[in-house]
Design an enzyme around this catalytic site. Sequence first.
Site, short mmCIF file in Angstrom:
data_model
loop_
_atom_site.label_atom_id
_atom_site.label_comp_id
_atom_site.label_asym_id
_atom_site.label_seq_id
_atom_site.Cartn_x
_atom_site.Cartn_y
_atom_site.Cartn_z
N ARG A 101 0.86 -1.19 0.00
CA ARG A 101 0.00 0.00 0.00
C ARG A 101 0.89 1.23 0.00
O ARG A 101 2.07 1.17 0.34
CB ARG A 101 -0.91 0.02 1.23
CG ARG A 101 -0.18 0.20 2.56
CD ARG A 101 -1.16 0.62 3.65
NE ARG A 101 -0.62 0.66 5.00
CZ ARG A 101 0.07 1.66 5.52
NH1 ARG A 101 0.36 2.74 4.78
NH2 ARG A 101 0.51 1.62 6.77
N ASN A 154 8.31 7.25 4.03
CA ASN A 154 7.67 8.14 4.99
C ASN A 154 7.93 9.61 4.68
O ASN A 154 7.81 10.03 3.55
CB ASN A 154 8.07 7.73 6.41
CG ASN A 154 6.84 7.47 7.25
OD1 ASN A 154 5.84 8.17 7.14
ND2 ASN A 154 6.90 6.45 8.10
N ASP A 204 9.22 9.37 11.34
CA ASP A 204 7.96 9.18 10.60
C ASP A 204 7.73 10.39 9.69
O ASP A 204 8.55 10.68 8.83
CB ASP A 204 6.83 8.95 11.61
CG ASP A 204 5.64 8.21 11.04
OD1 ASP A 204 5.32 8.44 9.86
OD2 ASP A 204 5.00 7.43 11.76
#
Length: 299
Positions: A101, A154, A204
């Site tokens: 994904r 990310n 992140d």
Amino acid sequence: MSSVGIECVAGPGCGIAESPVWDEREGALLYVDITGRKVCRWSPGCGQSRAVPLDAPVSSVALRKSGGYVITLGTRFAALKWEEELVTTITQVDKDKPNNRFNDGKVDPAGRYFAGTMAEETQPAVLERHQGSLYTLLSDHSVVKHFDQVDISNGLDWSLDHKTFFYIDSLSYSVDAFDYDLQTGKIGNRRSIYKLEKEESIPDGMCIDTEGKLWVACYDGGRVIRLDPETGKRLQTVKLPVDKTTSCCFGGRDYSEMYVTTASDGMDKEWLSRQPQAGGIFKITGLGVKGVPPYPFAG
């Protein structure tokens, strides 16, 4: 320096809230809940969130010049008409990898939509390695693949002079920089500019301020850190009352407020009882710096 204020303004309870984007036209904050499969819009005026449910994990949202939004949905780039709750697929990637994904995405200063993929996680940050790639959706809806062998694609952003592209592959525990050609969208000369320390945990999402410094949300680190990409030094740490901080952006009328998304996935009842605001959206004030408005997708 003014004192820093931290407030949970929306949620909590998102599985994995991500991709905060300030929508100046609406005076509202956009974000997604990846595992909750929805795009949300929180309006500070009324303090309410509205969500559009979707049929697959939605991992990023961006503004669109022609109106509405663009999103990464499963392995698709798609258009979202907000009022009609209508999703139209633009194109698909990683067709040979049904377990993949998209993850984080952001639009560059020329209106190209950069986004990367990853394998689905079996639990947070546990997945089949090296399955992801970094892509760009161009305004004519064609796609460029930059590189593969990515673990968890990310955070991304661009330097103020648009000559450097910053990027995070989370499991490398590194913030990387590339030379960037704004005319062509090409990237090259990859290097690490900051390696995370143990207590900072996993890098992140990321954003940049008007002084050219990077802000990185530290997943499982419960903080956002401010970095100087020139010196590789950490300048500031802002701790939040939840561990799973996922991404950050600047917003508000003058882009002086920071919004931080967080996650609750992977937390047991005892953990959640200690951190009841997990999966919420936090507003940080008093940082003393402002952010750069987001760029809209040109296509």
